[in-house]
Structure formats: C-alpha cells, structure tokens
Design a protein around this motif. Structure first.
Motif, short mmCIF file in Angstrom:
data_model
loop_
_atom_site.label_atom_id
_atom_site.label_comp_id
_atom_site.label_asym_id
_atom_site.label_seq_id
_atom_site.Cartn_x
_atom_site.Cartn_y
_atom_site.Cartn_z
N ASP A 239 0.84 -1.19 0.00
CA ASP A 239 0.00 0.00 0.00
C ASP A 239 0.88 1.24 0.00
O ASP A 239 1.98 1.24 0.54
CB ASP A 239 -0.91 0.03 1.23
CG ASP A 239 -2.02 -1.02 1.15
OD1 ASP A 239 -2.17 -1.65 0.09
OD2 ASP A 239 -2.72 -1.19 2.16
N THR A 240 0.39 2.29 -0.62
CA THR A 240 1.13 3.54 -0.67
C THR A 240 1.06 4.23 0.68
O THR A 240 0.28 3.84 1.56
CB THR A 240 0.58 4.46 -1.77
OG1 THR A 240 -0.77 4.77 -1.45
CG2 THR A 240 0.68 3.80 -3.14
N GLU A 241 1.84 5.30 0.83
CA GLU A 241 1.84 6.06 2.08
C GLU A 241 0.47 6.60 2.43
O GLU A 241 0.13 6.72 3.61
CB GLU A 241 2.85 7.21 2.00
CG GLU A 241 4.27 6.76 2.03
CD GLU A 241 5.25 7.93 1.94
OE1 GLU A 241 4.84 9.09 2.15
OE2 GLU A 241 6.42 7.66 1.67
N ASP A 242 -0.32 6.92 1.41
CA ASP A 242 -1.66 7.44 1.68
C ASP A 242 -2.71 6.33 1.71
O ASP A 242 -3.88 6.56 1.51
CB ASP A 242 -2.04 8.55 0.70
CG ASP A 242 -1.90 8.12 -0.75
OD1 ASP A 242 -1.46 6.98 -1.00
OD2 ASP A 242 -2.22 8.93 -1.63
N LYS A 243 -2.25 5.12 1.95
CA LYS A 243 -3.12 3.94 2.20
C LYS A 243 -3.92 3.48 0.98
O LYS A 243 -4.96 2.86 1.12
CB LYS A 243 -4.07 4.18 3.38
CG LYS A 243 -3.37 4.59 4.66
CD LYS A 243 -2.52 3.47 5.20
CE LYS A 243 -1.92 3.89 6.53
NZ LYS A 243 -0.61 3.41 6.76
N GLN A 244 -3.44 3.77 -0.23
CA GLN A 244 -4.09 3.26 -1.43
C GLN A 244 -3.62 1.83 -1.68
O GLN A 244 -2.44 1.54 -1.55
CB GLN A 244 -3.77 4.14 -2.64
CG GLN A 244 -4.33 5.53 -2.51
CD GLN A 244 -4.07 6.35 -3.74
OE1 GLN A 244 -5.02 6.68 -4.42
NE2 GLN A 244 -2.84 6.68 -4.02
N THR A 245 -4.54 0.95 -2.02
CA THR A 245 -4.19 -0.43 -2.35
C THR A 245 -3.73 -0.47 -3.80
O THR A 245 -4.45 -0.01 -4.70
CB THR A 245 -5.39 -1.35 -2.13
OG1 THR A 245 -5.80 -1.24 -0.77
CG2 THR A 245 -5.04 -2.79 -2.44
#
Length: 96
Positions: free
Chosen positions: A54-60
C-alpha cells in the motif's frame, strides 16, 4: 490474484489493456497454466496484477506481471515466459 469487478474496471482505466472474461474458453486454459487470476491482454501480451505494498496514503496497489508475449505482430499466438514483474503499478482502491 483474482480481482473484483470494481478493481477490474479501476485497472482498465489505468492500462491500455482488456480483461479476459472469466467465461471465455481461453480463460480456463490460462487458469490451468498460471493459476486463478484476472488476466489482461495488451499490445505486449498476457499479464496479471499481483498485490503490491500500500502507498503512504493507504491506497491499495497492484503490480503488473507479464506472463506471455505475442509471437509476432498479428497478436494471435502467445509465448509463455518467466513471470516479469514490470515497473507498472495500478491503484486498486483509493483511501477513504
């Protein structure tokens, strides 16, 4: 990995590819050869999406993995290759 319909649409919005319908006869052959996945065809060949961090901004996200290349420019025959983890990532789910 097998993607939900919403994730398939999200992926198609980001890639110049088309998903192989589960009911298409070739889908069963792909599953026999590569396991249960959602398969995508594009100008380069056959690919799947594998989970990525997941990215830092919590995107899967998912990473595009190439499984086979087209034999020639007619794009009618695939040649299986070692799975190639590409530098292409797709956002599967955006953070709320």
């Amino acid at each position: 990995m097998k993607l939900a319909e919403a994730n398939i649409q999200q992926t198609l919005n980001q890639l110049n590819a088309r998903a192989v319908p589960e009911e298409h006869p070739v889908a069963a052959k792909f599953c026999d050869a590569f396991g249960e996945h959602t398969f995508f065809l594009d100008a380069e060949g056959l690919s799947i999406i594998e989970p990525a961090q997941d990215t830092e901004d919590k995107q899967t996200t998912g990473q595009v993995v190439k499984l086979a290349s087209w034999l020639d420019a007619t794009c009618t025959q695939l040649v299986v290759q070692e799975p190639e983890y590409t530098d292409t990532y797709v956002i599967l789910e955006r953070a709320a």
